[in-house]
Design a protein around this motif. Structure first.
Motif, PDB file in Angstrom:
ATOM      1  N   ARG A 608       0.821  -1.222   0.000  1.00  0.00           N
ATOM      2  CA  ARG A 608       0.000   0.000   0.000  1.00  0.00           C
ATOM      3  C   ARG A 608       0.857   1.276   0.000  1.00  0.00           C
ATOM      4  NH1 ARG A 608      -5.103  -1.653   3.966  1.00  0.00           N
ATOM      5  NH2 ARG A 608      -5.653  -3.533   2.832  1.00  0.00           N
ATOM      6  N   ILE A 609       1.881   1.253  -0.821  1.00  0.00           N
ATOM      7  CA  ILE A 609       2.764   2.415  -0.940  1.00  0.00           C
ATOM      8  C   ILE A 609       2.216   3.326  -2.028  1.00  0.00           C
ATOM      9  CG2 ILE A 609       5.127   3.152  -1.422  1.00  0.00           C
ATOM     10  CD1 ILE A 609       6.027   0.310  -0.625  1.00  0.00           C
ATOM     11  N   PRO A 610       2.171   4.636  -1.809  1.00  0.00           N
ATOM     12  CA  PRO A 610       1.678   5.559  -2.854  1.00  0.00           C
ATOM     13  C   PRO A 610       2.516   5.419  -4.123  1.00  0.00           C
ATOM     14  CG  PRO A 610       1.936   6.697  -0.745  1.00  0.00           C
ATOM     15  CD  PRO A 610       2.560   5.343  -0.575  1.00  0.00           C
ATOM     16  N   THR A 611       1.859   5.163  -5.251  1.00  0.00           N
ATOM     17  CA  THR A 611       2.590   4.892  -6.500  1.00  0.00           C
ATOM     18  C   THR A 611       3.426   6.079  -6.968  1.00  0.00           C
ATOM     19  OG1 THR A 611       0.577   5.487  -7.711  1.00  0.00           O
ATOM     20  CG2 THR A 611       0.968   3.149  -7.315  1.00  0.00           C
ATOM     21  N   ASN A 612       2.983   7.297  -6.646  1.00  0.00           N
ATOM     22  CA  ASN A 612       3.737   8.475  -7.108  1.00  0.00           C
ATOM     23  C   ASN A 612       4.974   8.746  -6.263  1.00  0.00           C
ATOM     24  OD1 ASN A 612       2.285   9.233  -4.860  1.00  0.00           O
ATOM     25  ND2 ASN A 612       1.802  11.295  -5.622  1.00  0.00           N
ATOM     26  N   ARG A 613       5.230   7.911  -5.263  1.00  0.00           N
ATOM     27  CA  ARG A 613       6.428   8.078  -4.425  1.00  0.00           C
ATOM     28  C   ARG A 613       7.405   6.923  -4.605  1.00  0.00           C
ATOM     29  NH1 ARG A 613       6.646  12.924  -3.722  1.00  0.00           N
ATOM     30  NH2 ARG A 613       8.427  12.444  -2.364  1.00  0.00           N
ATOM     31  N   VAL A 614       7.183   6.080  -5.638  1.00  0.00           N
ATOM     32  CA  VAL A 614       7.961   4.853  -5.799  1.00  0.00           C
ATOM     33  C   VAL A 614       8.957   4.967  -6.957  1.00  0.00           C
ATOM     34  CG1 VAL A 614       7.824   2.393  -6.386  1.00  0.00           C
ATOM     35  CG2 VAL A 614       6.188   3.377  -4.794  1.00  0.00           C
ATOM     36  N   VAL A 615      10.179   4.465  -6.719  1.00  0.00           N
ATOM     37  CA  VAL A 615      11.195   4.325  -7.758  1.00  0.00           C
ATOM     38  C   VAL A 615      11.619   2.861  -7.775  1.00  0.00           C
ATOM     39  CG1 VAL A 615      13.482   5.005  -8.578  1.00  0.00           C
ATOM     40  CG2 VAL A 615      12.028   6.675  -7.396  1.00  0.00           C
ATOM     41  N   GLU A 616      11.484   2.190  -8.931  1.00  0.00           N
ATOM     42  CA  GLU A 616      11.863   0.791  -9.040  1.00  0.00           C
ATOM     43  C   GLU A 616      13.144   0.651  -9.838  1.00  0.00           C
ATOM     44  OE1 GLU A 616       8.911  -1.879 -10.517  1.00  0.00           O
ATOM     45  OE2 GLU A 616       7.814  -1.938  -8.620  1.00  0.00           O
ATOM     46  N   LEU A 617      14.057  -0.176  -9.345  1.00  0.00           N
ATOM     47  CA  LEU A 617      15.338  -0.432  -9.998  1.00  0.00           C
ATOM     48  C   LEU A 617      15.496  -1.941 -10.177  1.00  0.00           C
ATOM     49  CD1 LEU A 617      17.455   2.054  -7.875  1.00  0.00           C
ATOM     50  CD2 LEU A 617      16.781   2.376 -10.246  1.00  0.00           C
TER      51      LEU A 617
END
Length: 623
Positions: A608-617
């Motif tokens: 339930r992490i806000p999608t606009n605050r996520v960086v995926e590597l």
């Protein structure tokens, strides 16, 4: 006790009757009939009628009353029950011992068997109720399968809306059901009171002694009378021990015994009633209302099993036996009311295949017993660890009791194993497929974590190495999710490699699942200051809880580590897994694990992490 407390207690007991006893409560629809007319028919004679009734009664008393109600319900895991909850408790007790692997495999296989059971229960329950049309209106015989399909389709379709509204009617309907069961049985017994002689266990023993082979085969159908007995333990977390025990002894058990003995009394007077002794107990004017009530009761029984499958799926995800999957909470009031779309539609497809593949409850009965008896046998073995290691019962008293219960379980399982080629293959195939899925995911994750550990560096060593580098610091907080708290997250290493910056504050978050159903807020958060504005945060959840990282991070403020979500970025590592040339697992299992990993719900959605605050590597990993 105040009026309010009495009202609340009554509502709880009614709710218990509506949810917990649906499966075992609908067994009178087919159990006695299948014993005499199933794959191994028995002559409908007074001697066999009394012998079978005695076996049914003492089976209920031994396997449900003694084993589950009196013993296994004491082996709760902080109030929760069920095979996975029992497995979690026993695993904790046998940790680092040679028995750990054996216990884990047993518990996983019990959960796998449950999925086979959860597919057969809706099919056989609803089908057996609708088959009442054979008695009510024989001309409508061809509509039995279509009506069953419509009822089941409607049932599975409403799952996404939750059961909160219709659930309010479950209790009253099942109370009416058990009341009718008892009354119909009582009226029949009054006309042939000699049937009560079958309460004497000597009739069961005599039947076993005179007809050893026939009685052994009959066990394969008699066990249908106790299907759903394990639900008393599985649903314990929702209602508590006392309401379940009170409802069982004061209402459900008497109603079931009266109905079975009422059917037996009918057969003593009219052996031809074996065609459908349940419906023929009712007067002709009551057949249509009975058909409607029976259908409602079987739908409720099916709902309880479906909800149980959702619960087991969530527990399996939290304990690391299944990949992350979408779990929808259908109630803001009840945390236990969830909907798992993948599980729901998988069950639906299997249930419909069973209905149209087997086409009658009699054919399905052959498939039913193996899953139930297998689960019961495993529960006996697992609870023996609790009895000896936790409760420390006198071995001279406990061992004979457990051996007797295990012997009964083995006898019923063996009687059902004979029906392997008559339908028993279905739950075995489902159980093996489920077991393979659960163990493949568990083993794959172990290998993945091991390889990820080889690709990273110890966290303390990483922090020390920063003293020799001059990296720019930017404002805000970076949260790195890591399943391996001792190593530097690969997302952090990639971020530094490509961007050559660090945030003003970096927090390494590891989510842990405890071997308990739930964790209090006071126990949920553990914070360690690693120096140089680095922090390690452990977030603990029980296996019945749904993780919510932003909500958990708010608790950190109470311990001196406050977060502002608009200034916090979450860095996640997405592993791209490929098999090695010489993989440690069989290649097909590796490919299956990779497929599950690719199709798992994203960590962003699951936590339930806000999608606009996520960086995926991304990280390439060979296993």
């Amino acid at each position: 006790m105040s009026t309010h407390e009495k009202s609340r207690s009554s509502a709880l007991i009614i709710g218990t009757i509506g949810v917990v006893f649906g499966d075992i409560g609908t067994s009178p629809l087919y159990a006695l009939k299948e014993t005499f007319t199933g794959s191994h028919p028995i002559p409908v004679e007074p001697e066999s009628i009394l012998g079978v009734l005695s076996l049914i009664f003492w089976t209920i008393m031994a396997l449900v009353t003694l084993k589950y109600v009196a013993i296994i319900m004491r082996a709760d895991n902080r109030g929760e029950g069920g095979s996975l909850a029992l497995l979690a408790r026993v695993t904790e007790m046998t940790k680092n011992s040679p028995a750990t692997w054996f216990v884990t495999m047993l518990g996983i296989f019990a959960a796998a068997l449950f999925y086979g059971d959860s597919m057969i229960t809706p099919a056989i329950s609803v089908l057996s109720a609708v088959e009442g049309l054979n008695v009510v209106a024989p001309g409508l015989k061809d509509y039995i399968l279509p009506i069953t399909a419509v009822v089941l389709t409607a049932l599975f379709s409403i799952q996404k809306h939750g059961t909160g509204v219709v659930g309010r009617f479950f209790g009253p309907i099942m109370c009416a059901w058990f009341g009718v069961l008892g009354l119909l049985g009582l009226f029949s017994i009054l006309q042939a009171p000699a049937v009560l002689a079958a309460l004497n266990p000597l009739y069961a023993l005599e039947f076993l002694a005179r007809h050893p082979w026939e009685s052994f085969l009959a066990l394969g159908a008699i066990v249908l009378a106790v299907t759903g007995g394990e639900a008393l333990y599985t649903d314990m977390g929702h209602f508590g021990k006392f309401p379940i025990r009170l409802a069982w002894f004061s209402f459900v058990l008497p109603a079931l015994v009266l109905n079975y003995y009422g059917q037996g009394a009918l057969l003593l007077k009219q052996p031809t009633a074996i065609e459908n002794p349940f419906y023929l107990l009712a007067p002709s004017w009551a057949l249509i209302p009975m058909l409607a009530l029976a259908t409602a009761a079987t739908v409720i029984a099916s709902q309880a099993v479906i909800s149980g499958a959702f619960s087991v799926a969530r527990q399996a995800v939290q304990l690391g036996y299944l990949p992350r999957m979408k779990i929808v909470h259908t109630s803001h009031m009840e945390a236990g009311q969830i909907y798992v779309p993948f599980t729901n539609w998988t069950l639906y497809i299997a249930v419909m295949a069973l209905v149209f593949g087997f086409q009658s409850s009699s054919n399905l009965a052959a498939a039913y017993g193996i899953a139930v008896t297998g689960t019961m046998m495993i529960d006996t073995i697992l609870v023996s660890f609790v009895i000896f290691l936790a409760w420390r019962w006198n071995p001279w008293l406990a061992a004979p009791l457990l051996l007797t219960l295990l012997l009964i379980d083995v006898a019923f399982f063996s009687a059902n194993a004979i029906k392997l080629f008559q339908g028993g293959w279905f739950p075995i195939i489902i159980a093996l497929a489920s077991f393979t899925t659960l163990t493949t995911w568990r083993r794959g994750r172990q290998l993945l974590f091991k390889e990820m550990g080889n690709l990273t560096m110890p966290l303390n060593q990483f922090i020390q190495s920063l003293e020799k580098r001059s990296l720019s610091r930017i404002s805000g907080t970076a949260v790195y999710l890591s399943s391996r708290p001792e190593g530097a997250p690969s997302a952090l290493l990639h971020n530094i490699k490509h961007n050559e910056v660090l945030h003003a504050r970096s927090v390494f978050v590891t989510v842990l699942t405890a071997e308990v159903p739930s964790v209090t807020d006071a126990e949920r958060i553990e914070i360690t200051d690693l120096g140089q504005s680095f922090y390690r945060v452990f977030i603990r959840y029980g296996f019945m809880e749904q993780p919510d990282i932003p909500q958990a991070l708010e608790l950190c403020g109470e311990k001196g580590l406050a977060f502002e979500m608009e200034k916090t970025s979450f860095f996640l590592s997405r592993e791209v897994v490929v098999p090695k040339l010489a993989p440690p697992m069989m290649l097909w299992r590796e490919l299956y694990f990779i497929w599950m990993l690719r199709n798992a719900q994203s960590a962003t959605d699951f936590f339930r992490i806000p999608t606009n605050r996520v960086v995926e590597l991304g990280t390439l990993v060979e296993i």
